[in-house]
Design a protein around this motif. Sequence first.
Motif, PDB file in Angstrom:
ATOM      1  N   ASP A 128       1.040  -1.028  -0.186  1.00 26.84           N
ATOM      2  CA  ASP A 128      -0.047   0.094   0.029  1.00 26.84           C
ATOM      3  C   ASP A 128       0.874   1.309  -0.050  1.00 26.84           C
ATOM      4  O   ASP A 128       2.028   1.314   0.454  1.00 26.84           O
ATOM      5  N   LYS A 129       0.200   2.515  -0.089  1.00 24.88           N
ATOM      6  CA  LYS A 129       1.090   3.656  -0.177  1.00 24.88           C
ATOM      7  C   LYS A 129       1.533   3.807   1.106  1.00 24.88           C
ATOM      8  O   LYS A 129       0.934   3.700   2.068  1.00 24.88           O
ATOM      9  N   ASP A 130       2.939   4.242   1.319  1.00 17.40           N
ATOM     10  CA  ASP A 130       3.602   4.664   2.291  1.00 17.40           C
ATOM     11  C   ASP A 130       3.908   3.302   3.165  1.00 17.40           C
ATOM     12  O   ASP A 130       4.288   3.455   4.413  1.00 17.40           O
ATOM     13  N   ALA A 131       3.433   1.905   2.696  1.00 11.47           N
ATOM     14  CA  ALA A 131       3.906   0.967   3.549  1.00 11.47           C
ATOM     15  C   ALA A 131       5.132   0.936   4.181  1.00 11.47           C
ATOM     16  O   ALA A 131       6.150   1.216   3.124  1.00 11.47           O
ATOM     17  N   GLU A 162      11.876   1.472   6.808  1.00 13.26           N
ATOM     18  CA  GLU A 162      11.950   1.844   5.307  1.00 13.26           C
ATOM     19  C   GLU A 162      10.555   1.605   4.665  1.00 13.26           C
ATOM     20  O   GLU A 162      10.047   0.609   4.640  1.00 13.26           O
ATOM     21  N   LYS A 163      10.373   2.675   3.787  1.00 10.57           N
ATOM     22  CA  LYS A 163       9.395   2.472   2.837  1.00 10.57           C
ATOM     23  C   LYS A 163       9.376   1.605   1.749  1.00 10.57           C
ATOM     24  O   LYS A 163      10.882   1.417   1.372  1.00 10.57           O
ATOM     25  N   VAL A 164       8.406   0.838   1.322  1.00  7.60           N
ATOM     26  CA  VAL A 164       8.552  -0.287   0.236  1.00  7.60           C
ATOM     27  C   VAL A 164       7.750  -0.199  -0.749  1.00  7.60           C
ATOM     28  O   VAL A 164       6.735   0.365  -0.790  1.00  7.60           O
ATOM     29  N   GLN A 165       8.172  -0.756  -1.990  1.00  6.87           N
ATOM     30  CA  GLN A 165       7.445  -1.042  -3.118  1.00  6.87           C
ATOM     31  C   GLN A 165       7.571  -2.543  -3.605  1.00  6.87           C
ATOM     32  O   GLN A 165       8.415  -3.031  -3.451  1.00  6.87           O
ATOM     33  N   GLU A 166       6.698  -2.731  -4.485  1.00 11.18           N
ATOM     34  CA  GLU A 166       6.840  -3.997  -5.354  1.00 11.18           C
ATOM     35  C   GLU A 166       8.118  -4.129  -5.805  1.00 11.18           C
ATOM     36  O   GLU A 166       8.881  -3.258  -6.483  1.00 11.18           O
ATOM     37  N   ILE A 177      16.709  -7.114  14.618  1.00 16.27           N
ATOM     38  CA  ILE A 177      15.350  -6.582  15.013  1.00 16.27           C
ATOM     39  C   ILE A 177      14.619  -6.335  13.645  1.00 16.27           C
ATOM     40  O   ILE A 177      15.197  -5.479  12.948  1.00 16.27           O
ATOM     41  N   HIS A 178      13.301  -6.596  13.574  1.00 18.90           N
ATOM     42  CA  HIS A 178      12.621  -6.492  12.274  1.00 18.90           C
ATOM     43  C   HIS A 178      11.178  -6.352  12.805  1.00 18.90           C
ATOM     44  O   HIS A 178      10.598  -7.210  13.580  1.00 18.90           O
ATOM     45  N   ALA A 179      10.277  -6.185  11.555  1.00 17.97           N
ATOM     46  CA  ALA A 179       8.849  -6.183  11.670  1.00 17.97           C
ATOM     47  C   ALA A 179       8.285  -5.915  10.266  1.00 17.97           C
ATOM     48  O   ALA A 179       8.872  -5.006   9.489  1.00 17.97           O
ATOM     49  N   ILE A 180       7.514  -6.534   9.833  1.00 17.20           N
ATOM     50  CA  ILE A 180       6.615  -6.312   8.660  1.00 17.20           C
ATOM     51  C   ILE A 180       5.441  -5.309   8.947  1.00 17.20           C
ATOM     52  O   ILE A 180       4.702  -5.759   9.883  1.00 17.20           O
ATOM     53  N   GLY A 181       5.496  -4.026   8.088  1.00 15.33           N
ATOM     54  CA  GLY A 181       4.531  -3.162   8.505  1.00 15.33           C
ATOM     55  C   GLY A 181       3.149  -3.470   7.773  1.00 15.33           C
ATOM     56  O   GLY A 181       3.190  -4.046   6.791  1.00 15.33           O
ATOM     57  N   SER A 182       2.160  -2.642   8.381  1.00 15.09           N
ATOM     58  CA  SER A 182       0.757  -2.726   7.733  1.00 15.09           C
ATOM     59  C   SER A 182       0.829  -2.610   6.198  1.00 15.09           C
ATOM     60  O   SER A 182       1.519  -1.421   5.816  1.00 15.09           O
ATOM     61  N   GLY A 183       0.080  -3.185   5.237  1.00 12.74           N
ATOM     62  CA  GLY A 183      -0.072  -2.933   4.039  1.00 12.74           C
ATOM     63  C   GLY A 183       0.810  -3.585   3.185  1.00 12.74           C
ATOM     64  O   GLY A 183       1.037  -3.428   1.975  1.00 12.74           O
ATOM     65  N   VAL A 184       1.691  -4.740   3.729  1.00 14.25           N
ATOM     66  CA  VAL A 184       2.644  -5.079   2.828  1.00 14.25           C
ATOM     67  C   VAL A 184       2.471  -6.599   2.571  1.00 14.25           C
ATOM     68  O   VAL A 184       1.852  -7.422   3.710  1.00 14.25           O
ATOM     69  N   LEU A 185       2.414  -7.229   1.412  1.00 11.48           N
ATOM     70  CA  LEU A 185       2.437  -8.614   0.958  1.00 11.48           C
ATOM     71  C   LEU A 185       3.847  -9.005   0.328  1.00 11.48           C
ATOM     72  O   LEU A 185       4.353  -8.225  -0.418  1.00 11.48           O
TER      73      LEU A 185
END
Length: 322
Positions: A128-131, A162-166, A177-185
């Motif tokens: 998602d945008k800004d994920a 870190e902002k991400v995209q496909e 240390i880490h975590a997957i943020g909302s809106g990420v597949l």
Amino acid sequence: MSLYPLKFDPILKERLWGGTKLKQVLGKEITSDITGESWELSGVAGDVSIVANGKLKGCSLQELITKYPEEVLGKSVLERFGSEFPVLIKFIDAKQDLSIQLHPNDKLAKKRHNSFGKTEMWYVMDADKDAELIVGFNKTVTKDEYAKSIEENSLLALLNYEKVQEGDTFFINTGKIHAIGSGVLLAEIQQTSDVTYRVFDFNRKDKDGNYRELHTELALDAIDYEKKDDFKVSYNQNKDEVNSMVACPYFTTNYLDLTQPMELNVADRNSFTIYICVAGNASIANDFGQIDLQKGQTILIPAVSKTIHINTTKAKLLEVTI
């Protein structure tokens, strides 16, 4: 036995933070609105993958390895890891932020849990945008500084976002240390291990009104407290070539963006090969059979294969070997 390309039934997992993208984007047959994971290829006890195609349909991955160890795994893989399938392949849909966590290394995991550690990598399939993802610290911290942040509920201020995209790819070594943020597949490739130290869960409660278990003390000696910029993977995306992404002791991953058929000689690979389709579709064959593969599906090519034929006009694949 003619060990043709093998597809397995997805093992779907409901999670507190899960959503519906596994169905909407990848076509998985989920039945809830909180499905967070699809385990595509697993040898984890209690969650062993079952063959979904051909004459071996209904056999478990572990049964195949027991009957045909070298043919499935490859001699060198068998020598290193024994009869345990050494990697776990997942798709993960984070509708909400996952807990902040880390994984111990092999030595610590063996001592505490009689398990392998958990080195992993992520390939972002949809965002998602800004994920965002959380990966590592934004500065080097001491153990005492970290412990104080846990006590004062201020850990988030120490973390790197870190902002991400496909197409973005990250390598998560043990201790980070880490975590997957909302809106990420994303697609996750990892060592076969389910050992996770959860250190912060945004003060959420589960469906029964309980806080999930934290592993505060266990994590203290497992964390890498140094700020490092070693996690974002830079890789070529040349069409119709095998592009190297990640090479570590536990798995090697390549990226294939194909617009035409490709033939690979794998007689000397001495390992199984996994293909994860992250876009498009393809027909993939070895010496003993072929299978169709589409976005959101994963197949295993047994090590006994000499050649792999990929027939496609548009497909993006992750290729995983040991």
